[in-house]
Every structure is written in C-alpha cells, then in structure tokens.
Design an enzyme around this catalytic site. Structure first.
Site, PDB file in Angstrom:
ATOM      1  N   SER A  44       0.795  -1.227   0.000  1.00 15.78           N
ATOM      2  CA  SER A  44       0.000   0.000   0.000  1.00 15.78           C
ATOM      3  C   SER A  44       0.830   1.281   0.000  1.00 15.78           C
ATOM      4  O   SER A  44       0.309   2.348  -0.287  1.00 15.78           O
ATOM      5  CB  SER A  44      -0.964   0.020   1.189  1.00 15.78           C
ATOM      6  OG  SER A  44      -0.267   0.231   2.398  1.00 15.78           O
ATOM      7  N   LYS A  94       0.577   4.699   6.705  1.00 11.16           N
ATOM      8  CA  LYS A  94       0.100   5.573   5.624  1.00 11.16           C
ATOM      9  C   LYS A  94       0.799   6.924   5.762  1.00 11.16           C
ATOM     10  O   LYS A  94       1.478   7.215   6.727  1.00 11.16           O
ATOM     11  CB  LYS A  94      -1.422   5.791   5.697  1.00 11.16           C
ATOM     12  CG  LYS A  94      -2.252   4.523   5.723  1.00 11.16           C
ATOM     13  CD  LYS A  94      -2.230   3.774   4.422  1.00 11.16           C
ATOM     14  CE  LYS A  94      -3.082   2.508   4.527  1.00 11.16           C
ATOM     15  NZ  LYS A  94      -2.571   1.409   3.771  1.00 11.16           N
TER      16      LYS A  94
END
Length: 190
Positions: A44, A94
């Site tokens: 990701s 993230k």
C-alpha cells in the site's frame, strides 16, 4: 587457594546477572515508549516502502506536537475497521495528507487540499477514483497510501483519530540496499 574454572565462571555469571536484567529492562522500556521496529506487510505504500521493508518508528514526538502533512505514520486501525474484523492491535502505515480543518478531495486523478492540487512525486500512480470534498474534523487526520489504487486508507474508511497514532516512521534499516531516513517529500501544492 585458587578458584576452579567452574567457580570462576559462576562468579562471572553472578556478577553480570544484574547488568543483563538492567539491559533487558532498558530495551523493553525503549521498545514500548521510545521506538520500535516495524515490518511492512503490504504494497500500500509503494514505491516509498516495499513489502518486507523494516522500519524504526519513533513514538515520542507526537506527544509534544501533532503529525505534519507528509509524515509517514504507523497507527492502530480506527473503529470502523475494527468492526469490519481488523484486530485493534494491528498496525497500519500511511502518509498524512490533511490535518484538522483542511479540506481534501480527489478528482480526475488529482488530490486537492484546500482546493489546491497536490504535487505528489512519491505516489505509484494517480488515484483512479473520485472523492467529494470533505473537511477533516478536530483531533483527526486524513491518511493515504502512496499506492493510491491499492490502499485501504481514509478515502475508504474516513478520518483517523490522532489517538490511534503509534508513531512516526523515521528510518528504514532493512534491506541494506534501501537503508536510510524516511523524510521523503511533503505533499506540496503544484
């Protein structure tokens, strides 16, 4: 009378046990309160972080100041993800894209913060989805993976409460060929 080798060895061990106990306690304190190693389990954050990378996450600075736009953070999943079956102790990683009070939107492959397009040289490819403008509430942040089209992030589940943040990913220590600081580029206005 001279000590036998066995008694000398035992004496050495007895003298060093307190040192080993103190070293172990210090290591545990550092691990739980200062910094910890983390493993990247998914793609990701490509191309910035690859699956299998190992990082040092520092856990102190956000007690004194909030995260900044562009920081790569590690956090526990928000309640919505826990309801969907993610373990509350699991860690996600993230990039912070917007702070409280800022507006975020995604339109035609471009991320906009406060109406301004972001120049995001660190992403794998432009997002292939749209997100209507939303304002980040107080005490929360908006996070996205650098692999925009393969990331379970705020565009899917909403805002991240700041109390879920474990720390700031600072340094990649493995693999050796990618060793170095993770201070990468901040999301900047084009």
């Amino acid at each position: 009378m001279q000590n036998s080798p066995a008694s000398s060895r035992w004496q050495f061990i007895k003298e060093n046990i307190p040192l080993l106990v103190v070293a172990l306690l210090l290591a545990l304190l550092l691990r739980f309160f200062v910094a910890e190693p983390r493993y990247i389990p998914s793609d990701s954050m490509l191309p910035t972080l690859e699956q299998g990378d190992r990082l040092v996450v520092e856990k102190i600075s956000y007690h004194f100041h909030p995260p900044q736009v562009g920081d790569i953070i590690v956090f526990h999943p928000p309640e919505l993800l826990q309801v969907q079956g993610y373990d509350g102790n699991q860690a996600f990683i993230k990039r912070v894209i917007a702070m409280p009070g800022q507006t975020i939107a995604v339109n035609n492959g471009i991320v906009y913060r406060d109406g301004q397009p972001l120049e995001e040289k660190y992403i794998l490819e432009p997002p292939q989805y749209n997100l209507p403008a939303v304002q980040v509430p107080e005490g929360q942040v908006f996070v996205m993976g650098d692999n925009r089209n393969n990331s379970n992030d705020s565009h899917v589940w909403g805002f991240l409460p700041q109390e879920n943040i474990i720390g700031h990913a600072l340094f990649r220590f493995f693999p050796a060929s990618r060793w170095g600081q993770l201070t990468g580029p901040e999301s900047s206005v084009a």
